[in-house]
Motif scaffolding. Structure first.
Motif, PDB file in Angstrom:
ATOM      1  N   TYR A  35       0.864  -1.172   0.000  1.00  6.97           N
ATOM      2  CA  TYR A  35       0.000   0.000   0.000  1.00  6.97           C
ATOM      3  C   TYR A  35       0.906   1.228   0.000  1.00  6.97           C
ATOM      4  N   LYS A  42      -5.232   9.505   1.526  1.00  8.30           N
ATOM      5  CA  LYS A  42      -5.623   8.215   2.085  1.00  8.30           C
ATOM      6  C   LYS A  42      -4.584   7.151   1.775  1.00  8.30           C
ATOM      7  N   GLN A  99      -9.217 -12.366   3.473  1.00  6.43           N
ATOM      8  CA  GLN A  99     -10.132 -11.868   4.489  1.00  6.43           C
ATOM      9  C   GLN A  99      -9.687 -12.159   5.915  1.00  6.43           C
TER      10      GLN A  99
ATOM     11  N   ASP B   1     -12.477   8.786  -4.952  1.00  9.40           N
ATOM     12  CA  ASP B   1     -12.950   7.508  -4.421  1.00  9.40           C
ATOM     13  C   ASP B   1     -13.371   7.720  -2.966  1.00  9.40           C
ATOM     14  N   GLN B   2     -14.676   7.684  -2.716  1.00  9.24           N
ATOM     15  CA  GLN B   2     -15.180   7.952  -1.372  1.00  9.24           C
ATOM     16  C   GLN B   2     -15.959   6.754  -0.865  1.00  9.24           C
ATOM     17  N   GLN B   3     -15.518   5.578  -1.144  1.00 13.37           N
ATOM     18  CA  GLN B   3     -16.258   4.390  -0.739  1.00 13.37           C
ATOM     19  C   GLN B   3     -16.273   4.228   0.769  1.00 13.37           C
ATOM     20  N   VAL B   4     -15.232   4.710   1.438  1.00 20.83           N
ATOM     21  CA  VAL B   4     -15.174   4.642   2.897  1.00 20.83           C
ATOM     22  C   VAL B   4     -14.912   6.049   3.387  1.00 20.83           C
ATOM     23  N   ASP B  31     -17.906  -6.605   3.094  1.00 21.30           N
ATOM     24  CA  ASP B  31     -18.449  -7.488   4.119  1.00 21.30           C
ATOM     25  C   ASP B  31     -17.464  -7.779   5.245  1.00 21.30           C
ATOM     26  N   TYR B  32     -16.364  -7.081   5.243  1.00 18.43           N
ATOM     27  CA  TYR B  32     -15.394  -7.244   6.330  1.00 18.43           C
ATOM     28  C   TYR B  32     -14.792  -5.881   6.593  1.00 18.43           C
ATOM     29  N   LEU B  34     -12.427  -3.287   9.275  1.00 20.89           N
ATOM     30  CA  LEU B  34     -11.335  -3.287  10.236  1.00 20.89           C
ATOM     31  C   LEU B  34     -11.077  -1.860  10.725  1.00 20.89           C
ATOM     32  N   PHE B  89      -8.008   4.649  11.555  1.00 20.81           N
ATOM     33  CA  PHE B  89      -8.478   4.417  10.197  1.00 20.81           C
ATOM     34  C   PHE B  89      -9.498   3.292  10.188  1.00 20.81           C
ATOM     35  N   THR B  93     -13.359  -4.289   3.065  1.00 23.37           N
ATOM     36  CA  THR B  93     -13.035  -5.121   1.911  1.00 23.37           C
ATOM     37  C   THR B  93     -14.191  -6.050   1.596  1.00 23.37           C
ATOM     38  N   PRO B  94     -14.413  -6.321   0.322  1.00 25.78           N
ATOM     39  CA  PRO B  94     -15.385  -7.363  -0.008  1.00 25.78           C
ATOM     40  C   PRO B  94     -14.692  -8.718   0.033  1.00 25.78           C
ATOM     41  N   LEU B 100      -7.792  -3.651   0.809  1.00 24.05           N
ATOM     42  CA  LEU B 100      -8.476  -2.845   1.805  1.00 24.05           C
ATOM     43  C   LEU B 100      -8.720  -1.463   1.215  1.00 24.05           C
ATOM     44  N   TRP B 102      -9.598   2.311   2.330  1.00 25.49           N
ATOM     45  CA  TRP B 102      -9.379   3.034   3.576  1.00 25.49           C
ATOM     46  C   TRP B 102     -10.172   4.327   3.633  1.00 25.49           C
ATOM     47  N   GLY B 103     -10.564   4.683   4.873  1.00 22.89           N
ATOM     48  CA  GLY B 103     -11.044   6.016   5.127  1.00 22.89           C
ATOM     49  C   GLY B 103      -9.876   6.974   5.291  1.00 22.89           C
ATOM     50  N   ALA B 104     -10.203   8.241   5.442  1.00 24.34           N
ATOM     51  CA  ALA B 104      -9.166   9.272   5.537  1.00 24.34           C
ATOM     52  C   ALA B 104      -8.549   9.368   6.922  1.00 24.34           C
TER      53      ALA B 104
END
Lengths: 113, 112
Positions: A35, A42, A99, B1-4, B31-32, B34, B89, B93-94, B100, B102-104
């Motif tokens: 990453y 982000k 997962q 990208d604002q998915q989270v 569905d998971y 963290l 943070f 993840t699906p 993963l 991530w949020g900001a």
């Protein structure tokens, strides 16, 4: 407690040079990831690696990037010809399975001049 | 990208009180989930996770709540301690892929 390690902690390079960032994942983990986090932005996924091949990669992971597991312990990220915009913190992670929780290394701060 | 999305860049809480960090997501395939904690110049440290089949998961002082219908999760820390001061943070993840999202991040400051 097992942990992910990364070397070097800091890397300064000239634009156009090749860099190799190194990671030692947790020993019994099978999935490996890179990453990056550009300053103020982000954390972004680059690539995942399983069974000696790339499982998934993002749009960021273009032809300038490559990953390798040269032996049983190291996992490397190579940037062939660095650009200014590659300056970021690069994090390696590993997990026992898909997962499963991804555990992160301390990061390598890359600065491209 | 604002998915989270983590809409609060920072949060200040008195030591001993409850800290509540929020996270919203838009992708119904996630569905998971963290939560990671990060200190400056260190990598993210895993705190707690939750699968979409649950609505709560607890580990010591940390509890994560998941509201699937609202696409919202929260992390509760109680009681808050000075060592909890860090950036938190949320990531998701699906099951179909590895990455993963991530949020900001939210910077939590625990005041003595």
């Amino acid at each position: 407690e097992p942990e992910v390690t990364q070397t070097p902690s800091h890397q300064v390079t000239q634009m156009g040079q090749e860099v190799i960032l190194r990671c030692v994942p947790i020993s019994n983990h099978l999935y490996f990831y890179w990453y990056r986090q550009i300053l103020g932005q982000k954390v972004e996924f680059l690539v995942s690696f399983y069974n000696n091949e790339i499982s998934e990669k993002s749009e960021i992971f273009d032809d300038q990037f490559s990953v390798e597991r040269p032996d049983g312990s190291n996992f490397t990220l190579k940037i062939r010809s660095t650009k200014l915009e590659d300056s970021a913190m690069y994090f390696c992670a590993s997990s026992a399975g898909i997962q499963e929780t991804q555990y992160f290394g301390p990061g390598t701060r890359l600065l491209v001049l | 990208d604002q998915q989270v999305k983590q809409n609060s860049p920072s949060l200040s809480v008195q030591e001993g009180r409850i800290s509540i960090l929020n996270c919203d997501y838009t992708n119904s395939m996630f569905d998971y989930f963290l939560w990671y904690k990060k200190y400056p110049a260190e990598g993210p440290t895993f705190l707690i996770s939750i699968s979409s089949i649950k609505d709560k998961n607890e580990d010591g002082r940390f509890t994560v709540f998941l509201n699937k219908s609202a696409k919202h999760l929260s992390l509760h820390i109680v009681p808050s301690q000075p060592g909890d001061s860090a950036v938190y943070f949320c990531a998701a993840t699906p099951s179909s892929n590895y990455q993963l999202i991530w949020g900001a991040g939210t910077k939590l400051i625990i005041k003595p």
